[in-house]
Design an enzyme around this catalytic site. Sequence first.
Site, short mmCIF file in Angstrom:
data_model
loop_
_atom_site.label_atom_id
_atom_site.label_comp_id
_atom_site.label_asym_id
_atom_site.label_seq_id
_atom_site.Cartn_x
_atom_site.Cartn_y
_atom_site.Cartn_z
N GLU A 260 0.80 -1.22 0.00
CA GLU A 260 0.00 0.00 0.00
C GLU A 260 0.83 1.28 0.00
O GLU A 260 0.53 2.22 0.73
CB GLU A 260 -0.92 -0.03 1.23
CG GLU A 260 -0.20 0.03 2.61
CD GLU A 260 0.22 -1.31 3.18
OE1 GLU A 260 0.42 -2.26 2.40
OE2 GLU A 260 0.37 -1.39 4.40
N HIS B 218 -8.01 -4.03 -1.12
CA HIS B 218 -7.25 -4.13 0.14
C HIS B 218 -6.22 -3.01 0.23
O HIS B 218 -6.16 -2.29 1.25
CB HIS B 218 -6.58 -5.51 0.22
CG HIS B 218 -5.76 -5.71 1.44
ND1 HIS B 218 -6.24 -6.34 2.58
CD2 HIS B 218 -4.48 -5.36 1.73
CE1 HIS B 218 -5.29 -6.36 3.50
NE2 HIS B 218 -4.20 -5.78 3.01
N GLU B 219 -5.43 -2.85 -0.80
CA GLU B 219 -4.37 -1.83 -0.74
C GLU B 219 -4.98 -0.42 -0.70
O GLU B 219 -4.47 0.45 0.00
CB GLU B 219 -3.40 -1.97 -1.91
CG GLU B 219 -2.76 -3.36 -2.08
CD GLU B 219 -2.23 -3.99 -0.80
OE1 GLU B 219 -1.87 -3.25 0.15
OE2 GLU B 219 -2.19 -5.24 -0.73
N HIS C 260 -6.02 0.44 2.80
CA HIS C 260 -4.90 0.87 3.66
C HIS C 260 -4.72 2.40 3.65
O HIS C 260 -4.11 2.95 4.57
CB HIS C 260 -3.59 0.24 3.20
CG HIS C 260 -3.29 -1.09 3.82
ND1 HIS C 260 -3.23 -1.29 5.18
CD2 HIS C 260 -2.98 -2.30 3.25
CE1 HIS C 260 -2.89 -2.56 5.43
NE2 HIS C 260 -2.75 -3.20 4.27
N GLU D 21 -3.64 -4.54 9.56
CA GLU D 21 -4.13 -5.54 8.60
C GLU D 21 -5.54 -6.05 8.91
O GLU D 21 -6.31 -6.29 7.99
CB GLU D 21 -3.14 -6.70 8.49
CG GLU D 21 -1.77 -6.28 7.94
CD GLU D 21 -1.82 -5.69 6.52
OE1 GLU D 21 -2.84 -5.83 5.84
OE2 GLU D 21 -0.81 -5.07 6.12
N ASP E 123 9.17 -9.94 9.86
CA ASP E 123 8.95 -10.77 8.67
C ASP E 123 8.79 -12.25 9.05
O ASP E 123 8.10 -13.00 8.37
CB ASP E 123 10.12 -10.64 7.68
CG ASP E 123 10.12 -9.30 6.95
OD1 ASP E 123 9.07 -8.62 6.96
OD2 ASP E 123 11.17 -8.94 6.39
N TYR F 180 -4.45 -10.61 10.12
CA TYR F 180 -5.41 -10.29 9.06
C TYR F 180 -6.79 -10.85 9.41
O TYR F 180 -7.77 -10.12 9.51
CB TYR F 180 -4.97 -10.91 7.73
CG TYR F 180 -3.76 -10.29 7.08
CD1 TYR F 180 -2.48 -10.56 7.54
CD2 TYR F 180 -3.89 -9.44 5.99
CE1 TYR F 180 -1.36 -10.00 6.93
CE2 TYR F 180 -2.79 -8.87 5.37
CZ TYR F 180 -1.52 -9.15 5.84
OH TYR F 180 -0.43 -8.59 5.23
N1 BES Z 1 1.11 -4.39 3.76
C1 BES Z 1 0.84 -5.70 3.26
C2 BES Z 1 2.04 -6.41 2.75
C3 BES Z 1 3.15 -6.56 3.77
C4 BES Z 1 2.88 -6.90 5.07
C5 BES Z 1 4.46 -6.39 3.38
C6 BES Z 1 3.92 -7.03 5.98
C7 BES Z 1 5.49 -6.53 4.28
C8 BES Z 1 5.22 -6.85 5.60
C9 BES Z 1 -0.23 -5.66 2.17
O1 BES Z 1 -1.21 -4.70 2.36
C10 BES Z 1 -0.94 -6.97 2.17
O2 BES Z 1 -1.50 -7.30 3.17
N2 BES Z 1 -0.95 -7.67 1.05
C11 BES Z 1 -1.66 -8.91 0.91
C12 BES Z 1 -2.97 -8.63 0.22
C13 BES Z 1 -4.12 -9.50 0.62
C14 BES Z 1 -4.36 -9.61 2.09
C15 BES Z 1 -5.38 -9.05 -0.07
C16 BES Z 1 -0.79 -9.86 0.10
O3 BES Z 1 0.34 -9.48 -0.24
O4 BES Z 1 -1.19 -10.95 -0.19
ZN ZN Z 2 -2.50 -5.26 3.98
#
Ligand code: BES
Ligand code: ZN
Length: 579
Positions: A259, A283-284, A287, A306, A365, A373
């Site tokens: 996002e 989703h993005e 955010h 999340e 990570d 989520y």
């Molecule tokens: N912000 C996250 C991706 C992220 C989280 C990157 C933690 C690094 C560390 C992003 O918004 C996300 O949640 N992406 C999901 C989308 C899905 C839940 C619709 C993905 O990448 O799958």
């Molecule tokens: Zn997210």
Amino acid sequence: MRIDPHSVTDDAQSVIQHFTWRARVDFAQRRLHCEVTLRLQAPTAAATPLDLDARGLDVEAVTSAEGAPLRWAPLPTDAVLGTPLRVHLPAGVGALTLRYRTSAEASALQWLDAAQTHGGRQPYLFSQCQAIHARSLVPLQDTPSRRVTFDASLEVPAGLTAVMAAAPRPRGADGRFHFEMPQPIPPYLLAFAVGDLACKALSPRSQVWAEPGVLERAAWEFAEVERHLHAAEALFGPYDWERFDLLVMPPSFPYGGMENPRLTFLTPTLLAGDRSLVNVLAHELAHSWTGNLVTNTTAEHFWLNEGFTVFAERRILEALEGPEVAALHAALGRKELDAAVARFEAAGAPELTRLRTKLEGIDPDEAFSVVPYEKGYLFLRTLEVALGREAFDGLLQRWLAAHRFQAADTDDFLRHVEAQAPGLLARVDADRWLDGAGVPDNAPASGSSRLEALRRVVGTLPEVADTAAWSTAEWQLFLDATPRTLGPARLAELDARFSLSTSKNAEVLCAWLTLALQSGHLQVLPTAEAFVSQVGRMKYLKPLYAALPREDARRLFAANRARYHPIAQQVVAGLLAKP
Ligand code: BES
Ligand code: ZN
């Protein structure tokens, strides 16, 4: 005092308010040659240290804004935090400048050879700073509890374009790309990319960037972005970031989406050709309110980012595609959550299934999972059901309004709920949700007639006509629920009937390949090999590498490792190290 287990930021020290960043992108050395000026909120009143997060930075000089050298030293290296810097500021200093270069292994960067791009002619570079990688690009107070504005200029090889999650400014006579971020952001939202990029307008406030050969498909897939924006604004209030541009990433991008403000990064696996995967776009976009506007103070409260965003995503989806579709996504999320909770319990780490976590000494990570989520989503749904939708919508809107452009933690939210709806937290047993393991049994179930219909065919070989109207989520639910005991003959029949192995939909293909591999239907091996050789999205690499026969998994990882993003390399290596 330290205010975040993942940062050396000290609240007794000066506050960095703005930075000016100049970087020259050096593809040959895989380094950025940089200069950054950090402007403090107020000049130092007395001599004082300033601790900065950093990782792998080669510092050449540290001076005051006037050019006077400043005393500095690296702090001890920590496996999670990196190698922070301590600069000694004399009294009266309002800004400091550091000249440095980034490491060829900078954890925020992936450098792609021309051969790894769609066009195959130009190299590509992109950043991914969440969770704690901004410090490998810029020495900063790298905690989401602090916000900064910035301006930046990037020098890139001729013929390449630089884009940034910021407002572009006219290109100077110097040929550099200039940007400015007027809205204060947490450092993990710093983002840029360099490559052979072109753009196409989607609406007055949105355009999509991609490599030229991908652009038309990308523009078609996301053409309805303005409908998403309208639905989101109706739910959460005006969009505060002016533009909502999109960047379709190379296939090695490790996430579905990121996002980055004003310029969301999206995996090319969303380009299914039928707009069926736009929930990631929703989703993005969500955010922009939950996460970017109201930001978790630390990764220990990641569910505030999340969980809220999944809730918002499904509300947008409900507005655009109806409650049945939103319910299917919720059902899928619930299945993923139950599987994750079972995995954590089996691994003896039930504490990672709490919403409020303790992450001292743990790399965010590594702690990443669907729990914040989907359990976060369910907690908010529980509150919504108990209070009624209309009242809960108001509560949420007032939460966003009260904390916009600020950081908040779990207790802030609890205080807000208690003030707005006295007694509600006790009624839903909020403590169990936040500090207990697993999923409390007052979690609302997601029912719908389409779910009922689906339940009736699981485990059978459905008729083509029965599945004609299925969405991606229905296919995923169906394939995930199919018993792993059908046997190769039935699976081959299923594949022949529905052309699963040639599906253009990455979610369906991944669910199918996982089912087939877990059932020992090794005819799909070449397809699975091709998939993990092309796509670096961790959501797909994880189940596929886990389901592949170990020998094949090791061989494929050895062959593809160098093409994966550093974070994905780490995750797959960890998975294959397990017995
Ligand atoms: N912000 C996250 C991706 C992220 C989280 C990157 C933690 C690094 C560390 C992003 O918004 C996300 O949640 N992406 C999901 C989308 C899905 C839940 C619709 C993905 O990448 O799958
Ligand atoms: Zn997210």
